[in-house]
Design an enzyme around this catalytic site. Structure first.
Site, PDB file in Angstrom:
ATOM      1  N   LYS A 277       0.837  -1.208   0.000  1.00 58.96           N
ATOM      2  CA  LYS A 277       0.000   0.000   0.000  1.00 58.96           C
ATOM      3  C   LYS A 277       0.877   1.265   0.000  1.00 58.96           C
ATOM      4  O   LYS A 277       0.690   2.146  -0.839  1.00 58.96           O
ATOM      5  CB  LYS A 277      -0.936  -0.003   1.223  1.00 58.96           C
ATOM      6  CG  LYS A 277      -1.922  -1.168   1.187  1.00 58.96           C
ATOM      7  CD  LYS A 277      -2.906  -1.130   2.328  1.00 58.96           C
ATOM      8  CE  LYS A 277      -2.311  -1.529   3.658  1.00 58.96           C
ATOM      9  NZ  LYS A 277      -1.878  -2.942   3.717  1.00 58.96           N
ATOM     10  N   THR A 278       1.827   1.311   0.926  1.00 61.61           N
ATOM     11  CA  THR A 278       2.717   2.476   0.982  1.00 61.61           C
ATOM     12  C   THR A 278       3.501   2.594  -0.319  1.00 61.61           C
ATOM     13  O   THR A 278       3.643   3.676  -0.891  1.00 61.61           O
ATOM     14  CB  THR A 278       3.692   2.332   2.173  1.00 61.61           C
ATOM     15  OG1 THR A 278       2.918   2.108   3.358  1.00 61.61           O
ATOM     16  CG2 THR A 278       4.537   3.565   2.350  1.00 61.61           C
TER      17      THR A 278
ATOM     18  N   ASP B  33      -1.710   6.519   6.608  1.00 61.57           N
ATOM     19  CA  ASP B  33      -1.700   5.104   6.957  1.00 61.57           C
ATOM     20  C   ASP B  33      -2.653   4.871   8.129  1.00 61.57           C
ATOM     21  O   ASP B  33      -2.911   5.801   8.898  1.00 61.57           O
ATOM     22  CB  ASP B  33      -0.268   4.711   7.368  1.00 61.57           C
ATOM     23  CG  ASP B  33       0.076   3.322   6.883  1.00 61.57           C
ATOM     24  OD1 ASP B  33      -0.841   2.606   6.441  1.00 61.57           O
ATOM     25  OD2 ASP B  33       1.262   2.952   6.949  1.00 61.57           O
TER      26      ASP B  33
ATOM     27  N   THR C 224      -5.883  -1.755   7.006  1.00 63.65           N
ATOM     28  CA  THR C 224      -5.994  -3.212   6.983  1.00 63.65           C
ATOM     29  C   THR C 224      -7.423  -3.594   7.369  1.00 63.65           C
ATOM     30  O   THR C 224      -7.803  -4.743   7.293  1.00 63.65           O
ATOM     31  CB  THR C 224      -5.027  -3.840   8.008  1.00 63.65           C
ATOM     32  OG1 THR C 224      -5.178  -3.146   9.246  1.00 63.65           O
ATOM     33  CG2 THR C 224      -3.598  -3.737   7.549  1.00 63.65           C
TER      34      THR C 224
ATOM     35  N   ARG D  58       6.527  -8.238   1.703  1.00 66.45           N
ATOM     36  CA  ARG D  58       7.403  -7.847   2.826  1.00 66.45           C
ATOM     37  C   ARG D  58       8.074  -9.075   3.430  1.00 66.45           C
ATOM     38  O   ARG D  58       9.266  -9.057   3.737  1.00 66.45           O
ATOM     39  CB  ARG D  58       6.617  -7.093   3.899  1.00 66.45           C
ATOM     40  CG  ARG D  58       7.478  -6.807   5.132  1.00 66.45           C
ATOM     41  CD  ARG D  58       6.772  -5.972   6.176  1.00 66.45           C
ATOM     42  NE  ARG D  58       6.555  -4.620   5.711  1.00 66.45           N
ATOM     43  CZ  ARG D  58       5.399  -3.984   5.841  1.00 66.45           C
ATOM     44  NH1 ARG D  58       4.379  -4.567   6.404  1.00 66.45           N
ATOM     45  NH2 ARG D  58       5.282  -2.756   5.395  1.00 66.45           N
TER      46      ARG D  58
HETATM   47  N1  LIG Z   1       3.998  -5.165  -5.914  1.00 68.66           N
HETATM   48  C1  LIG Z   1       5.207  -5.154  -5.379  1.00 68.66           C
HETATM   49  N2  LIG Z   1       6.281  -5.389  -6.140  1.00 68.66           N
HETATM   50  C2  LIG Z   1       7.508  -5.410  -5.579  1.00 68.66           C
HETATM   51  N3  LIG Z   1       7.757  -5.208  -4.271  1.00 68.66           N
HETATM   52  C3  LIG Z   1       6.737  -4.961  -3.475  1.00 68.66           C
HETATM   53  C4  LIG Z   1       5.405  -4.916  -3.983  1.00 68.66           C
HETATM   54  N4  LIG Z   1       4.571  -4.646  -2.962  1.00 68.66           N
HETATM   55  C5  LIG Z   1       5.332  -4.540  -1.874  1.00 68.66           C
HETATM   56  N5  LIG Z   1       6.617  -4.731  -2.157  1.00 68.66           N
HETATM   57  C6  LIG Z   1       7.730  -4.745  -1.199  1.00 68.66           C
HETATM   58  O1  LIG Z   1       7.200  -5.106   0.068  1.00 68.66           O
HETATM   59  C7  LIG Z   1       7.576  -4.180   1.072  1.00 68.66           C
HETATM   60  C8  LIG Z   1       6.348  -3.820   1.885  1.00 68.66           C
HETATM   61  O2  LIG Z   1       5.448  -3.064   1.120  1.00 68.66           O
HETATM   62  P1  LIG Z   1       4.629  -1.833   1.735  1.00 68.66           P
HETATM   63  O3  LIG Z   1       5.422  -1.148   2.792  1.00 68.66           O
HETATM   64  O4  LIG Z   1       4.179  -1.006   0.600  1.00 68.66           O
HETATM   65  O5  LIG Z   1       3.407  -2.590   2.385  1.00 68.66           O
HETATM   66  P2  LIG Z   1       2.118  -1.979   3.068  1.00 68.66           P
HETATM   67  O6  LIG Z   1       0.937  -2.589   2.390  1.00 68.66           O
HETATM   68  O7  LIG Z   1       2.208  -0.502   3.102  1.00 68.66           O
HETATM   69  O8  LIG Z   1       2.193  -2.553   4.531  1.00 68.66           O
HETATM   70  P3  LIG Z   1       1.549  -1.960   5.882  1.00 68.66           P
HETATM   71  O9  LIG Z   1       0.096  -2.303   5.835  1.00 68.66           O
HETATM   72  O10 LIG Z   1       2.275  -2.693   6.961  1.00 68.66           O
HETATM   73  O11 LIG Z   1       1.827  -0.488   5.893  1.00 68.66           O
HETATM   74  C9  LIG Z   1       8.191  -2.988   0.348  1.00 68.66           C
HETATM   75  O12 LIG Z   1       9.449  -2.711   0.871  1.00 68.66           O
HETATM   76  C10 LIG Z   1       8.383  -3.396  -1.088  1.00 68.66           C
HETATM   77  O13 LIG Z   1       9.723  -3.567  -1.368  1.00 68.66           O
HETATM   78 MG   LIG Z   2       2.595   0.746   4.760  1.00 67.47          MG
END
Ligand SMILES: Nc1ncnc2c1ncn2[C@@H]1O[C@H](COP(=O)(O)OP(=O)(O)OP(=O)(O)O)[C@@H](O)[C@H]1O
Ligand SMILES: [Mg+2]
Length: 370
Positions: free
Chosen positions: A101-102, A146, A195, A254
């Site tokens: 998401k981030t 977030d 989430t 992740r």
């Molecule tokens: N589609 C993708 N392709 C490649 N790498 C990805 C992808 N999605 C996520 N990642 C990798 O996974 C890691 C976690 O992603 P991210 O921080 O965006 O998750 P999030 O959904 O924001 O999690 P949270 O809910 O904990 O905030 C990132 O460092 C990134 O490198």
């Molecule tokens: Mg995040």
């Protein structure tokens, strides 16, 4: 693209893996390996949030693996917004932690050529926090919030006119002399991440033009993510080695990246050279990550269902009591992945452990022929 971050991690205490002691599983629990928990937890660990994750984040939409539906929707939204020289519509991204998401929010800013300001809803407790943030936005900027389901009431009410009309309504003074002043804002895009989409109030949810769910990743997508991350880390890995790591990553990038880092340490210390599937399996065995990506607690939940309740149906609260886990934690942290891989089913009468789970844990399912 510029990133300004006032982000801090605010763990929801209820969501963390809480445990209490329990009789039946005490013996097993005492054998529980300490490090395994953090390895397979989808939430970012503290040190990971900044350094290691930033390094591995893709920066362009083309490098963002998987989530085909989300990408198609956003490609169109970006092209349309650019052509109209307008900011993107407000976007709500929801789904389990660690799915990107981030990352997607940062990519959107980079594709639109704007700044992304990052904050977490619990950090905006006082009205002036959110006012300050909104006033500082430049035309077209993205504001990434977030954990948006944890926004305070006041902050949420300030957001309504800001999202709808790019305007802040602020009450000055108290009682009879109180006046409402309107402050115009620059047009911006709010990207909310959560989430728990069900925990959002409907007026807030309705103000997002785009609502998109992120899904767990398929094996081939995760393998690609591992291969790409290995390249960024200058680590040699075979396609089979990447698949072996991907298989144990619970559909979550992740976790895949984290497991890769551990396997890389192992390979480096043992001077094994290129990461093959055998090396990956050997290393992850050491870290107690099982071939389906289950950790100790997943196995505890499933074996409690099988041993104590003949596979179910068993109610969530009963299961929580039987495993010493918090019911909400079971529901939000463990179940999504067990449902995803077909090891568990939710029915109106309770949870059921499916035949795949029996087999994986070495039990014979009653329906299985002898
Ligand atoms: N589609 C993708 N392709 C490649 N790498 C990805 C992808 N999605 C996520 N990642 C990798 O996974 C890691 C976690 O992603 P991210 O921080 O965006 O998750 P999030 O959904 O924001 O999690 P949270 O809910 O904990 O905030 C990132 O460092 C990134 O490198
Ligand atoms: Mg995040």
């Amino acid at each position: 693209m510029a990133i300004e971050s006032s982000y801090q991690s605010f763990p929801d205490p209820k969501k963390r893996r809480m445990r209490t002691s329990r009789k039946t599983y005490e013996a097993k629990k005492s054998r529980e390996p300490e490090m395994e928990e953090s390895l397979l937890q989808a939430e970012a660990s503290f040190e990971e949030t900044d350094k290691q994750e930033e390094k591995l984040r893709p920066h362009r939409l083309a490098d963002y693996v998987g989530q085909k539906d989300l990408k198609s929707v956003l490609e169109i939204a970006i092209e349309a917004a650019k052509a109209r020289k307008e900011p993107l519509d407000h976007l709500l991204l929801y789904g389990p932690p660690g799915l990107g998401k981030t990352t997607m929010s940062l990519i959107l800013a980079s594709e639109m050529g704007v700044t992304c300001k990052i904050s977490a809803a619990p950090a905006l407790e006082r009205p002036r926090d959110i006012v300050g943030l909104l006033v500082s936005l430049q035309p077209g900027d993205i504001l990434f919030l977030d954990e948006i389901h944890r926004l305070s009431r006041v902050a949420e009410e300030l957001l309504y006119p800001a999202m709808e009309d790019f305007r802040l309504d602020i009450t000055v003074g108290k009682g009879k002399t109180a006046k409402t002043r309107s402050i115009p804002l620059k047009p911006f895009t709010l990207v909310g991440a959560t989430t728990r989409v069900g925990a959002l109030t409907s007026p807030l949810r309705d103000r997002f033009g785009l609502l998109q769910r992120l899904r767990f990743y398929e094996l081939d997508e995760l393998s690609l993510i591992v291969e790409r991350a290995a390249k960024v880390l200058s680590t040699e890995i075979t396609a089979e080695g990447a698949t072996e790591i991907a298989r144990r990553s619970r559909g979550t990038p992740r976790i895949a990246n984290r497991l890769l880092r551990r396997v890389r340490d192992y390979t480096q210390v043992k001077k094994l050279g290129t990461i093959s599937s055998e090396i990956a399996a050997e290393a992850l065995e050491l870290y107690n990550v099982d071939p389906c990506g289950l950790d100790w607690t997943d196995r505890l939940i499933l074996s409690a269902m099988i041993e104590n309740f003949s596979g179910g149906p068993v109610g969530l609260e009963t299961l929580a009591a039987a495993t010493g886990e918090d019911a909400q934690t079971i529901e939000e942290v463990y179940e999504p992945y067990l449902l995803q891989i077909g090891f568990l089913q939710r029915t109106s009468r309770g949870r059921i452990a499916l035949p795949g789970a029996w087999k994986h844990l070495g039990y014979t399912h009653p329906d299985e022929p002898y």
